[in-house]
Design a protein around this motif. Structure first.
Motif, PDB file in Angstrom:
ATOM      1  N   GLN A  42       0.819  -1.216   0.000  1.00  0.00           N
ATOM      2  CA  GLN A  42       0.000   0.000   0.000  1.00  0.00           C
ATOM      3  C   GLN A  42       0.849   1.261   0.000  1.00  0.00           C
ATOM      4  N   ASP A  43       1.865   1.309   0.873  1.00  0.00           N
ATOM      5  CA  ASP A  43       2.687   2.510   0.936  1.00  0.00           C
ATOM      6  C   ASP A  43       3.578   2.658  -0.291  1.00  0.00           C
ATOM      7  N   CYS A  44       4.118   1.552  -0.792  1.00  0.00           N
ATOM      8  CA  CYS A  44       4.921   1.637  -2.020  1.00  0.00           C
ATOM      9  C   CYS A  44       4.060   2.099  -3.189  1.00  0.00           C
ATOM     10  N   THR A  45       2.809   1.645  -3.215  1.00  0.00           N
ATOM     11  CA  THR A  45       1.901   2.075  -4.282  1.00  0.00           C
ATOM     12  C   THR A  45       1.695   3.584  -4.224  1.00  0.00           C
ATOM     13  N   GLN A  46       1.512   4.123  -3.022  1.00  0.00           N
ATOM     14  CA  GLN A  46       1.371   5.579  -2.885  1.00  0.00           C
ATOM     15  C   GLN A  46       2.630   6.277  -3.382  1.00  0.00           C
ATOM     16  N   ALA A  47       3.795   5.723  -3.052  1.00  0.00           N
ATOM     17  CA  ALA A  47       5.047   6.328  -3.493  1.00  0.00           C
ATOM     18  C   ALA A  47       5.161   6.291  -5.019  1.00  0.00           C
ATOM     19  N   VAL A  48       4.747   5.171  -5.622  1.00  0.00           N
ATOM     20  CA  VAL A  48       4.857   5.028  -7.075  1.00  0.00           C
ATOM     21  C   VAL A  48       3.830   5.900  -7.795  1.00  0.00           C
ATOM     22  N   VAL A  49       2.641   6.077  -7.199  1.00  0.00           N
ATOM     23  CA  VAL A  49       1.648   6.970  -7.800  1.00  0.00           C
ATOM     24  C   VAL A  49       2.217   8.382  -7.903  1.00  0.00           C
ATOM     25  N   ILE A  50       2.920   8.791  -6.864  1.00  0.00           N
ATOM     26  CA  ILE A  50       3.511  10.131  -6.852  1.00  0.00           C
ATOM     27  C   ILE A  50       4.723  10.202  -7.777  1.00  0.00           C
ATOM     28  N   ASN A  51       5.551   9.146  -7.748  1.00  0.00           N
ATOM     29  CA  ASN A  51       6.771   9.118  -8.558  1.00  0.00           C
ATOM     30  C   ASN A  51       6.853   7.765  -9.264  1.00  0.00           C
ATOM     31  N   PRO A  52       6.287   7.649 -10.476  1.00  0.00           N
ATOM     32  CA  PRO A  52       6.185   6.354 -11.164  1.00  0.00           C
ATOM     33  C   PRO A  52       7.530   5.700 -11.490  1.00  0.00           C
ATOM     34  N   ARG A  53       8.622   6.454 -11.414  1.00  0.00           N
ATOM     35  CA  ARG A  53       9.927   5.877 -11.736  1.00  0.00           C
ATOM     36  C   ARG A  53      10.809   5.764 -10.487  1.00  0.00           C
TER      37      ARG A  53
END
Length: 572
Positions: free
Chosen positions: A138-149
């Motif tokens: 869940q938290d990694c997904t939030q991080a990737v949504v903000i910064n996809p790379r």
């Protein structure tokens, strides 16, 4: 070595799969289905990329004073950074609950327009969750949504998804990481390879047992049987065995009646009417006819050819245990069962069968020839050479054994980095093709050695000799096509040769697999997936099908990564 197809000569022309990387002349990206034909420059670090330990949070871990996690500073971002720094301190001390609280505070304080910092806070909290894999995702997904790379968040999520047994999404994340890291990080490469193999095995296990049996091409079947010289069942019908209407006018009495299922099966072999052989052998076995042992062995052989090891093994077992049967039948059954075990990755059982065959039929050249091929697969090259020598001693005219001994000597020299021995092996190939000018196998194996040594023009000439001798051998065209890619970087001409292979034999799984791999490099992922699926439908063993599913899944993962993140590897 006999299996559903010759293991050393996997496509009937003496080209072992381990040589593909050497033939292309470049490293193979493990499992990702990518054989790169260019030199890659190491890319600059991407924000969030770590070349070392991935298990630490990002940012300073200096102690921060204050009652809560954040400082008394009025600036929200500064307070968020303070909370993160204190969280890092707790993380380093192994106090993960306190670290989670501080990272949560940092997330709440951080202005939403500071997306790089915000994604870092989410990624750090994911690290602190430790084995709470759902929360990590869940938290990694939030991080990737903000910064996809965000490489670190993508990789951490991939590892969490692996723990949650979500292999498909794990593969997509680690594929994205591999692309962002230009396939330079061993950790992400190994995870991709691991997940691809697991996915391939799972899919093949279900699909292989439910697949429709498929008879290989006539060219493949004839090539398979040509690798045996002491195989009774592959010999032409003898005069006394022929059906009444086929006898000459001398009125010779029939040894068996026309109703013999085995003799009908042999007749169908001569006519290349292979689809009827199993049923005729079954009639012979069920009637308890004179040729029951031969019928069992012939039926088992065609079960292997269509990839039905489950059907083949009981027949092979029965023949092996028939102590009153012709010893050459029993030895041949042991060779084929041993080859089947090798395909199933059971090398100890395979070796036992070959050794037993050598004990019961010491002068059977096929035993030593096929055991030599097994030894090559097991990297026991010196033992392989001894077996080939024994085969040659029994059959000095065995061009195939001579050629494969030459290849074993070359491989030993090549892997040992002995240039003098390499040259001796190359001179040996020259002697082989001089003494056996009609042996296509000799030219084919010599061509591979020449390609390794970057003598491309001469290798091309050897492949032309193969094509002249065996114009219907599709595999030679595939390797000639690959040679064009390495030698002249001529993609179109290379693909033309591989397409020609498919025209010659539309059941050549090696051609479809190679075409798919090249299309991956061209960025034509949909076409690559189509090629891999065609190869999957032609797979002759569960292990081979698993490998092909891995390639297909790798290509599909790249399409998803391109769709989600706009990421694509370099193309040809």
């Amino acid at each position: 070595m006999a299996a559903s197809k010759p293991v050393e000569s996997q496509s009937g022309s003496g080209f072992p799969r381990w040589q593909l990387a050497l033939l292309v002349g470049t490293p193979i990206v493990l499992g990702v289905g990518a054989v790169y034909l260019w030199k890659r420059n190491k890319t600059k670090d991407t924000p969030g990329k770590s070349n070392g330990e991935r298990t630490t949070p990002e940012g300073s871990a200096n102690p921060v004073q204050g009652q809560g996690c954040s400082t008394n500073n009025t600036d929200p971002l500064d307070r968020a950074q303070g909370a993160k720094n204190k969280g890092n301190k707790y993380f380093k001390a192994g106090k993960y609950e306190q670290a989670i609280q501080c990272y949560t505070e940092a997330i709440g304080l951080c202005p939403r327009d500071n997306q790089t910092d915000l994604s870092t806070f989410y990624q750090n909290r994911a690290a602190a969750y430790e084995q709470q894999w759902t929360e990590v995702v869940q938290d990694c997904t939030q991080a990737v949504v903000i910064n996809p790379r965000y490489i670190k968040a993508l990789f951490r999520r991939a590892k969490a998804l692996e723990r949650l047994d979500n292999k498909k999404e794990c593969l997509e994340d680690v594929t994205a990481v591999c692309i962002l890291e230009a396939f330079q990080n061993q950790q992400s490469m190994l995870l991709a390879d691991k997940v691809l193999k697991l996915l391939g095995k799972e899919k093949a296990k279900d699909q292989y047992k439910n697949r429709d049996p498929l008879m290989p091409s006539p060219q493949f079947i004839k090539s398979y049987f040509s690798s045996f010289t002491d195989d009774i069942i592959s010999q032409p019908l003898q005069k006394g065995e022929k059906k009444d209407e086929d006898k000459d006018n001398e009125g010779e009495a029939a040894e068996v009646t026309e109703s013999s299922g085995y003799l009908k099966a042999k007749q169908y072999m001569e006519e290349e009417n292979y689809d009827k052989i199993i049923s005729e052998c079954t009639k012979e076995v069920e009637s308890g006819g004179k040729y029951t042992a031969e019928a069992l062995l012939l039926r088992a052989t065609f079960y292997l050819l269509i990839g039905n090891a489950t059907g083949a093994q009981p027949d092979l077992d029965r023949v092996i245990n028939m102590e009153d049967a012709n010893v050459k039948l029993r030895a041949n059954a042991l060779i084929k069962r041993g080859s089947m075990y090798m395909q199933q990755q059971q090398p100890m059982m395979s070796t036992q069968d070959f050794n037993m065959a050598a004990e019961i039929d010491t002068r059977n050249a096929d035993v030593y020839h096929h055991r030599g091929q097994l030894k090559i697969l097991l990297d026991q090259v010196e033992e392989a050479v001894r077996d080939f020598d024994e085969c040659i001693l029994l059959r000095p005219d065995s061009a195939l054994a001579q050629a494969q001994k030459g290849f074993a000597l070359y491989r030993q020299a090549y892997t040992g980095n002995s240039q003098s021995q390499v040259q001796t092996a190359m001179d040996g190939f020259e002697d082989i093709i001089r003494r056996f000018p009609k042996c296509a196998e000799g030219y084919a194996l010599y061509a591979q050695a020449l390609t390794d040594q970057q003598q491309f023009g001469k290798a091309d000439h050897m492949y032309n000799k193969c094509i002249y001798l065996e114009p219907d051998n599709a595999t030679t065209y595939v390797h000639k096509g690959l040679l064009q890619l390495q030698w002249k970087q001529d993609l179109d001409r290379g693909l033309d040769f591989i397409s020609r292979a498919i025209e010659i034999d539309n059941k050549c799984d090696f051609a479809y697999e190679t075409m798919g791999t090249i299309e991956v490099q061209r960025g034509n992922l949909e076409k690559a997936i189509d090629m891999f699926n065609k190869a999957i439908n032609l797979a002759k063993s569960e292990m081979e099908m698993a490998h092909l599913y891995s390639l297909c899944d790798a290509a599909y993962a790249q399409t998803e990564v391109a769709r989600k993140y706009g990421l694509k590897p370099p193309t040809l």
